[in-house]
Write an enzyme that holds these catalytic residues in place. Structure first.
Site, mmCIF file in Angstrom:
data_model
loop_
_atom_site.group_PDB
_atom_site.id
_atom_site.type_symbol
_atom_site.label_atom_id
_atom_site.label_comp_id
_atom_site.label_asym_id
_atom_site.label_seq_id
_atom_site.Cartn_x
_atom_site.Cartn_y
_atom_site.Cartn_z
ATOM 1 N N LYS A 63 -21.764 -11.002 -31.673
ATOM 2 C CA LYS A 63 -22.709 -10.506 -32.699
ATOM 3 C C LYS A 63 -21.972 -10.146 -33.993
ATOM 4 O O LYS A 63 -22.362 -10.568 -35.073
ATOM 5 C CB LYS A 63 -23.434 -9.268 -32.158
ATOM 6 C CG LYS A 63 -24.180 -8.481 -33.222
ATOM 7 C CD LYS A 63 -24.823 -7.235 -32.671
ATOM 8 C CE LYS A 63 -23.927 -6.039 -32.502
ATOM 9 N NZ LYS A 63 -23.715 -5.189 -33.677
ATOM 10 N N ASN A 64 -20.909 -9.357 -33.884
ATOM 11 C CA ASN A 64 -20.279 -8.833 -35.099
ATOM 12 C C ASN A 64 -19.497 -9.895 -35.870
ATOM 13 O O ASN A 64 -19.244 -9.737 -37.066
ATOM 14 C CB ASN A 64 -19.405 -7.624 -34.770
ATOM 15 C CG ASN A 64 -20.263 -6.418 -34.390
ATOM 16 O OD1 ASN A 64 -21.461 -6.408 -34.648
ATOM 17 N ND2 ASN A 64 -19.659 -5.425 -33.750
ATOM 18 N N CYS A 157 -26.491 5.923 -39.509
ATOM 19 C CA CYS A 157 -27.217 5.382 -38.366
ATOM 20 C C CYS A 157 -26.986 6.308 -37.186
ATOM 21 O O CYS A 157 -26.385 7.379 -37.336
ATOM 22 C CB CYS A 157 -26.789 3.955 -38.068
ATOM 23 S SG CYS A 157 -25.199 3.841 -37.296
ATOM 24 N N ARG A 162 -21.416 6.800 -41.668
ATOM 25 C CA ARG A 162 -20.985 5.461 -42.045
ATOM 26 C C ARG A 162 -20.970 5.216 -43.558
ATOM 27 O O ARG A 162 -21.754 4.425 -44.088
ATOM 28 C CB ARG A 162 -21.821 4.422 -41.297
ATOM 29 C CG ARG A 162 -21.788 4.683 -39.799
ATOM 30 C CD ARG A 162 -22.455 3.631 -38.994
ATOM 31 N NE ARG A 162 -21.620 2.459 -38.829
ATOM 32 C CZ ARG A 162 -21.965 1.411 -38.080
ATOM 33 N NH1 ARG A 162 -23.095 1.417 -37.448
ATOM 34 N NH2 ARG A 162 -21.163 0.374 -37.962
ATOM 35 N N ASP A 360 -16.842 0.453 -29.194
ATOM 36 C CA ASP A 360 -18.051 -0.222 -28.690
ATOM 37 C C ASP A 360 -18.063 -0.349 -27.169
ATOM 38 O O ASP A 360 -19.051 -0.825 -26.593
ATOM 39 C CB ASP A 360 -18.181 -1.618 -29.330
ATOM 40 C CG ASP A 360 -18.480 -1.534 -30.818
ATOM 41 O OD1 ASP A 360 -18.865 -0.455 -31.291
ATOM 42 O OD2 ASP A 360 -18.320 -2.554 -31.511
ATOM 43 N N ARG A 452 -30.926 -5.360 -30.200
ATOM 44 C CA ARG A 452 -30.095 -5.617 -31.376
ATOM 45 C C ARG A 452 -28.852 -6.406 -30.999
ATOM 46 O O ARG A 452 -28.339 -7.161 -31.822
ATOM 47 C CB ARG A 452 -29.632 -4.289 -32.006
ATOM 48 C CG ARG A 452 -30.683 -3.564 -32.800
ATOM 49 C CD ARG A 452 -30.026 -2.387 -33.490
ATOM 50 N NE ARG A 452 -28.737 -2.808 -34.001
ATOM 51 C CZ ARG A 452 -27.629 -2.069 -33.989
ATOM 52 N NH1 ARG A 452 -27.651 -0.847 -33.537
ATOM 53 N NH2 ARG A 452 -26.496 -2.538 -34.469
#
Ligand code: EPU
Length: 475
Positions: A63-64, A157, A162, A360, A452
């Site tokens: 994803k990233n 978030c 952030r 993560d 997500r």
């Protein structure tokens, strides 16, 4: 142990429809909608614990990496084909941002065909930017290609405030005039300068996003840019490999010093996104927490070194079962991994920038350590508010105390199923893992977080033999 009574059992749900998660994603027609807040209208994931898993799982594209490569496609006034792009809500949000900027995108399965020939410096839509922090990454490519960019501040978030100060300072060092007005970051070139100028930039912290912003901006700048104390994550290397294939000149990606020599123009390419190391790590923990031997591919084992080292300390073995055959980033061979579970024992974990232990994976390891014998201390040093899953794990019987940014875990023999709420993306994965290991039934809410970042997670677990189903109330 007795099964906890879900308070969902007490809610009169009129009609429940079982759907597959891929349909759930496609059915999100308006991604700018905020998630439903009433309990009755929220989908839930029911998980029956004591799962025994077996077989092999296919790991999706990262994803990233995919998100930043999509932003990076703005650098090229031609066709970019990205392969192995996961089908996720975050990817759809990035598509919305790019489309608003004039980029044409076609999706065929996991392939994205991106044509950024005609782009405009329109302000990226706030309601999408605010829900996808990665969408701020368009600022570097827009500025370096058009000389101007307007991007709303992404805001904080669930895991922290952030800030974007390091992105801004990097662009300013390259000659951009950057001001923040009414929540919008305006960046443009002033005077006679038609291009950003190469600069020496030292990052106070090896921020992944700031390294990506500066790296992309520097590809089309005039002269040489040096980024010191750069982030070293595999996603940075993937971005640099992708840009180099487009014709950029970049050295040192994957180390703490990256040197970029600006070029006049970048060219069309066809690029395969690397496998998702966090999804792979999540499945490795699934094997460990359920005491199951499972295989996963494709993976790049080096990307998982800190995760594998901790699994070994906890009592599990991870073996490389040979090359899987797919090539990534030009010349990186992928492999197949197998986890061989063992008696779980506690250990300490501190999250750090790569090659340290990834933030993560912290929530998933918190779930694992909650049923590992002995004491463990988990220290979250990357984000200031990333231990909210602890309260949910406590509902399942975990013995964890939070003190500042540390979680002190005393391993219990087992968890018990309970209704729980996902508080962010990786927390949602941790709760699924805990539910698979627990006695009885767990119901997870807050599934918009899960959608997500995990492609077909439920199908993948079901194919390994887990018993779980998503239930959405009929509207
Ligand atoms: N930071 C600043 N100033 C900045 C930028 C960052 O103070 O200008 C701070 C942040 O507040 C944070 C720390 O630096 O405390 C690390 O942030 P970083 O910039 O490295 O993270 P990011 O680029 O915002 C990416 C991933 C995250 C992942 C982090 C760390 C993407 C889209 N997101 O975020 O992924 O946790 O790097 O590895 O690439 C996830 O996938 O669940 C996720 C949160």
């Amino acid at each position: 142990m007795t099964e906890s009574v879900s308070h969902l059992d007490l809610i009169p749900i009129k009609l429940l429809v079982n759907i597959r998660e891929d349909k759930a994603i496609n059915s999100i027609s308006n991604l700018t909608q905020t998630p439903a807040t009433t309990e009755e209208s929220q989908p839930i994931l029911e998980i029956w614990g004591r799962a025994s898993l077996q077989g092999e799982v296919q790991i999706s594209g990262a994803k990233n990496s995919a998100l930043v490569l999509m932003a990076g496609s703005i650098l090229c006034p031609g066709d970019i084909r990205l392969r192995n792009v996961p089908n996720l809500v975050d990817i759809k949000r990035m598509e919305q941002i790019l489309t608003a900027l004039g980029v044409k995108i076609q999706q065929h399965g996991n392939i994205l065909d991106i044509d950024a020939r005609d782009i405009n410096p329109t302000k990226a839509p706030y309601d999408v930017v605010s829900q996808l922090r990665a969408s701020f990454f368009v600022i570097g490519p827009l500025l370096t290609r058009l000389g101007t960019a307007r991007v709303p501040l992404p805001g904080g978030c669930a895991i922290g405030t952030r800030p974007i100060d390091l992105h801004v300072r990097g662009l300013q060092a390259m000659g951009a005039n950057v001001r923040i007005e009414s929540g919008i970051v305006h960046a443009h070139l002033t005077g006679k300068k038609r291009r950003l100028q190469g600069a020496n930039i030292y990052l106070d912290y090896p921020s992944v996003g700031a390294t990506e912003t500066i790296l992309m901006a520097a590809t089309l700048a005039e002269g040489e840019t040096k980024i010191e104390n750069a982030a070293q994550e595999p996603e940075i290397v993937d971005l640099a490999n992708c840009c180099c294939q487009m014709g950029a000149k970049i050295k040192g990606a994957g180390t703490n010093t990256i040197i970029i020599s600006g070029v006049d123009r970048l060219n069309s390419i066809d690029y395969n996104v690397i496998p998702d190391r966090i999804e792979a790590g999540t499945f490795l923990v699934a094997g460990a927490i359920t005491g199951s031997e499972i295989s996963l591919s494709p993976v790049i084992p080096e990307h998982l070194a800190p995760v594998i080292a901790k699994l070994n300390e906890i009592g599990c073995q991870v073996v490389v079962e040979g090359n899987e055959g797919t090539m990534f980033g030009g010349n990186i061979q992928s492999s197949r991994l197998r986890i061989i579970p063992g008696e779980l024992k506690g250990t300490d974990i501190e999250t750090l920038p790569y090659p340290g232990f990834p933030t993560d994976m912290q929530a998933q390891f918190t779930a694992l350590l909650s049923i590992s014998e002995g004491n463990s201390v988990i220290s979250e040093t990357v984000f200031e508010n990333r231990l909210r899953h602890v309260a949910e794990l406590q509902r399942m019987g975990a013995n964890i105390r939070v003190k500042g940014h540390h979680a002190i875990v005393r391993g219990v023999r087992s968890l018990s199923g309970a209704p729980v709420m996902a508080t962010d993306l990786r927390a949602s994965a941790a709760l699924v893992l805990a539910g698979l290991a627990a006695e009885g039934k767990t119901t997870v809410r807050g599934l918009h977080h899960l959608d997500r970042g995990y492609e077909n997670l439920e199908t993948k677990f079901r194919d390994l033999g887990a018993n779980l189903q998503r239930i959405i109330p009929a509207s």
